[in-house]
Design an enzyme around this catalytic site. Structure first.
Site, PDB file in Angstrom:
ATOM      1  N   GLY A 171      22.276 -33.202 -31.501  1.00 30.85           N
ATOM      2  CA  GLY A 171      21.308 -32.550 -30.636  1.00 30.85           C
ATOM      3  C   GLY A 171      21.828 -32.273 -29.241  1.00 30.85           C
ATOM      4  O   GLY A 171      22.773 -32.876 -28.776  1.00 30.85           O
ATOM      5  N   SER A 172      21.230 -31.339 -28.568  1.00 31.74           N
ATOM      6  CA  SER A 172      21.555 -31.023 -27.181  1.00 31.74           C
ATOM      7  C   SER A 172      20.896 -29.716 -26.788  1.00 31.74           C
ATOM      8  O   SER A 172      19.709 -29.549 -26.993  1.00 31.74           O
ATOM      9  CB  SER A 172      23.058 -30.968 -26.942  1.00 31.74           C
ATOM     10  N   ARG A 173      21.709 -28.757 -26.303  1.00 30.13           N
ATOM     11  CA  ARG A 173      21.114 -27.546 -25.740  1.00 30.13           C
ATOM     12  C   ARG A 173      22.084 -26.379 -25.840  1.00 30.13           C
ATOM     13  O   ARG A 173      23.302 -26.547 -25.748  1.00 30.13           O
ATOM     14  CB  ARG A 173      20.763 -27.821 -24.272  1.00 30.13           C
TER      15      ARG A 173
END
Length: 221
Positions: A171-173
């Site tokens: 996960g992240s952006r």
């Protein structure tokens, strides 16, 4: 499932076999469950690629957290940020069809990817794609848990809209930066799918860069 996930699955299956062989078999359930989890976590579903001329698609699955105007070399650009949580598909895709002009790795922090400063302060991979009469920048940004950015292409590679180009583990952006002369198709809070959700449509002339028709095939390398 992407190649990076195979290692986790094989490792936990091997642990389950060893645990079941040398101890009692119920203990093997734990590593088996972890193997199933990582198999699901690194899933890589097919996506229907939009054929809209000038469309800019989301590079990843997640939730739109920011739509702002930013300055790029003295010119206004629109930036859309998509936050990927641990339950989202983590494969990243090219937002447009075209040629990869630049890939730049930037060292940085591993702060909360939802924070405003993470766009510049966090570790990230910055990719510039040129095609369809426009230039689009997209960023793979690391976060608190996501500390492994994978990018499978190189400068000069030709990519199709929605083509798999990498992933961010855990996960992240992802940020997409494009000309402000575009019609934004999403709003903050929308949930988007990588490669299939149109973030914006550019009001520019379009070239002959390849657009993958129908469902894009082949996994991330």
């Amino acid at each position: 499932m992407v190649r990076d996930g195979i290692y986790y699955v094989v490792a936990f299956v091997a642990v389950a076999i060893l645990v079941g062989y040398f101890t009692i078999w119920p203990l093997a359930i734990i590593p088996l469950l972890l193997a199933f989890f990582f198999g699901w976590f690194f899933r890589d579903p097919e996506r229907q690629i939009p054929q809209t001329v000038g469309a800019i698609v989301s590079p990843g699955d997640g939730k739109v957290t920011d739509i702002v105007t930013v300055d790029v070399n003295g010119e206004p650009r629109t930036r859309i940020s998509v936050f990927l949580n641990i339950f989202n598909v983590h494969v990243n895709r090219s937002p447009i069809a075209g040629t990869i002009r630049e890939v730049r790795y930037q060292k940085g922090k591993f702060g909360n990817a939802m924070g405003a400063i993470s766009a510049d302060a966090n570790e990230q991979n910055i990719v510039t794609v040129e095609g369809e009469g426009q230039t689009v920048i997209f960023k793979q940004i690391a976060g608190l848990l996501a500390r492994r950015i994978v990018f499978t292409k190189k400068v000069g590679d030709v990519v199709g809209r929605g083509e798999r180009v990498g992933l961010i583990k855990f996960g992240s952006r992802v940020d997409v930066i494009f000309t402000s002369e575009s019609d934004v198709s999403v709003k903050i809070g929308d949930h988007v799918a990588g490669g299939s959700t149109i973030l914006a449509v550019a009001r520019v002339a379009h070239g002959n860069a390849p657009v993958l028709s129908g469902t894009e095939r082949g996994g991330a390398r």
